[in-house]
Design an enzyme around this catalytic site. Structure first.
Site, short mmCIF file in Angstrom:
data_model
loop_
_atom_site.label_atom_id
_atom_site.label_comp_id
_atom_site.label_asym_id
_atom_site.label_seq_id
_atom_site.Cartn_x
_atom_site.Cartn_y
_atom_site.Cartn_z
N ARG A 197 0.86 -1.18 0.00
CA ARG A 197 0.00 0.00 0.00
C ARG A 197 0.90 1.24 0.00
O ARG A 197 1.92 1.27 0.70
CB ARG A 197 -0.90 0.04 1.24
CG ARG A 197 -2.07 -0.94 1.20
CD ARG A 197 -3.10 -0.57 0.13
NE ARG A 197 -4.24 -1.47 0.11
CZ ARG A 197 -4.36 -2.54 -0.68
NH1 ARG A 197 -3.39 -2.85 -1.52
NH2 ARG A 197 -5.45 -3.29 -0.65
N GLU B 5 -3.47 7.83 -4.17
CA GLU B 5 -3.90 6.91 -5.21
C GLU B 5 -5.36 7.19 -5.52
O GLU B 5 -6.15 7.28 -4.57
CB GLU B 5 -3.74 5.48 -4.69
CG GLU B 5 -3.50 4.47 -5.79
CD GLU B 5 -3.18 3.09 -5.24
OE1 GLU B 5 -4.09 2.26 -5.29
OE2 GLU B 5 -2.05 2.86 -4.77
N HIS C 291 -1.69 0.10 -9.58
CA HIS C 291 -2.36 -0.83 -8.66
C HIS C 291 -3.07 -1.96 -9.41
O HIS C 291 -4.30 -2.06 -9.40
CB HIS C 291 -3.36 -0.09 -7.76
CG HIS C 291 -3.62 -0.85 -6.48
ND1 HIS C 291 -3.94 -0.25 -5.30
CD2 HIS C 291 -3.60 -2.18 -6.21
CE1 HIS C 291 -4.11 -1.16 -4.36
NE2 HIS C 291 -3.90 -2.34 -4.89
#
Ligand SMILES: NC(=O)c1ccc[n+]([C@@H]2O[C@H](COP(=O)([O-])OP(=O)(O)OC[C@H]3O[C@@H](n4cnc5c(N)ncnc54)[C@H](OP(=O)(O)O)[C@@H]3O)[C@@H](O)[C@H]2O)c1
Length: 323
Positions: free
Chosen positions: A239, A267, A286
């Site tokens: 993350r 993000e 991602h």
């Protein structure tokens, strides 16, 4: 009968793995009326799931289809049990990690750039890149065009479900492995995160594969970048928030490290964010868990957990037990 709500977008064929004796209720993205369910399988995209949640009533168990569940406790509150899809991402995310390590050590971003420019002579840029990254001033014949993974020291920060699969996939490369996790253990040797800083200077490659929690937020900051070897490769498959972005930008721009990131903070990464322009960096948006095999695998994990729930057996992937 147990009522199980699931994202209507899922292929009904995949739901055949669900145990008998449950009522499956499709929850459309635009849902605008109350629906009574016992178990919620949220849409893997949190924005869509959060649009559905306010219309749900009676949820006692959430079976997430992802490993990362950080947005769910804040949304559903403490009185709901939350399980993640531990294991479902392993193969895809571990393969991404291996690809990212190899891509960076083989300078594939540079060679893709060269291919696009159509200029073969630019291959000589690789030795300059090697020298600039490693500060190795020796002369090589032929000049360095790529590096090797075999024999390097790889540190895994996080040695859970995915971390163990990354280690398994790294075995043919005979790397020296350093493992760090929340708690220490032996067989194999895993060091506690409190000792992280002692091991950072020993690693050629540092892989982050741990959850984002209050403890892990900003775990890799300016101090940790300063401790890294010249030219060390940081791979974040976990993350974005585990790394302090400003310190990362600084470490990349100064030429201290290189990085491969599947995740960033923020993000999505805004179009004008400085990270896009940092040198020696590979960014993927991602994607690490999103293979065609993922849906079936994550629903199987959820179905197994549901079977245990119905049978009154202990659940295996609890990330929050209901209070
Ligand atoms: N890029 C992607 O698309 C993608 C896909 C899937 C997953 N992920 C991320 O990968 C993470 C790991 O997944 P997983 O299935 O391997 O999880 P997992 O099986 O729960 O393992 C997590 C590991 O992280 C360690 N850990 C937890 N908190 C820590 C801390 N503060 N400092 C150091 N280590 C810590 C744990 O230590 P202990 O073993 O001591 O408990 C464990 O070894 C997920 O939470 C998710 O955020 C990303």
């Amino acid at each position: 009968m147990l009522r199980v709500g699931y994202p209507a977008i899922l292929d009904p064929e995949l739901l055949r793995v669900m145990p008998q004796g449950v009522e499956l209720i499709p929850l459309a993205d635009g849902l605008d009326y109350p629906v009574e369910i016992d178990v919620w399988i949220p849409d893997p995209y949190s924005t869509r799931a959060l649009r559905v949640w306010p219309h749900l009533r009676g949820v006692r168990l959430v079976l997430a289809l992802m490993a990362g569940t950080e947005w769910i406790p804040g949304a559903v509150g403490p009185h709901v049990t939350i399980c993640n899809a531990r294991g479902a991402h392993n193969i895809c995310t571990a393969e991404w990690t291996l690809s990212a390590i190899l891509a960076m050590l083989k300078y594939l971003p540079l060679y893709l750039d060269i291919q696009r420019s159509g200029d073969w002579r630019r291959r000589s840029e690789a030795s300059g890149l090697y020298q600039q990254l490693t500060h190795d001033g020796r002369t090589y014949h032929p000049p360095v065009k790529l590096e090797e993974l075999t024999g390097k020291t790889v540190m895994l920060v996080g040695h859970g479900s995915i971390g163990k699969d990354i280690e398994r996939m790294l075995e043919p490369f005979r790397v020296k492995m350093i493992r760090v996790a929340r708690s220490a253990r032996t067989q194999p040797l895993v060091h506690p995160v409190a000792e992280l800083d002692n091991f950072i200077p020993l690693a050629d490659v540092i892989v982050l594969i741990l959850p984002l929690t209050a403890d892990s937020k900003g775990l890799i900051a300016a101090k940790q970048f300063a401790l890294m070897r010249q030219g060390a490769l940081l791979v974040n498959a976990a993350r974005g928030g585990i790394v302090q972005t400003d310190a990362l930008v600084e470490a990349l721009n100064s030429g201290k490290i290189r990085a491969a990131l599947d995740v960033t903070d923020p993000e999505p990464l805004p179009i004008d964010h400085p990270l896009w322009h940092c040198p020696n960096l590979l960014i993927t948006p991602h994607i690490g868990g999103s293979s065609p095999e993922f849906d079936a695998r994550s629903l199987k994990v959820a179905a197994d957990e549901l079977r245990r729930y119905i049978a009154g057996e202990p659940l295996q992937n609890v990330v929050q037990a209901a209070t």
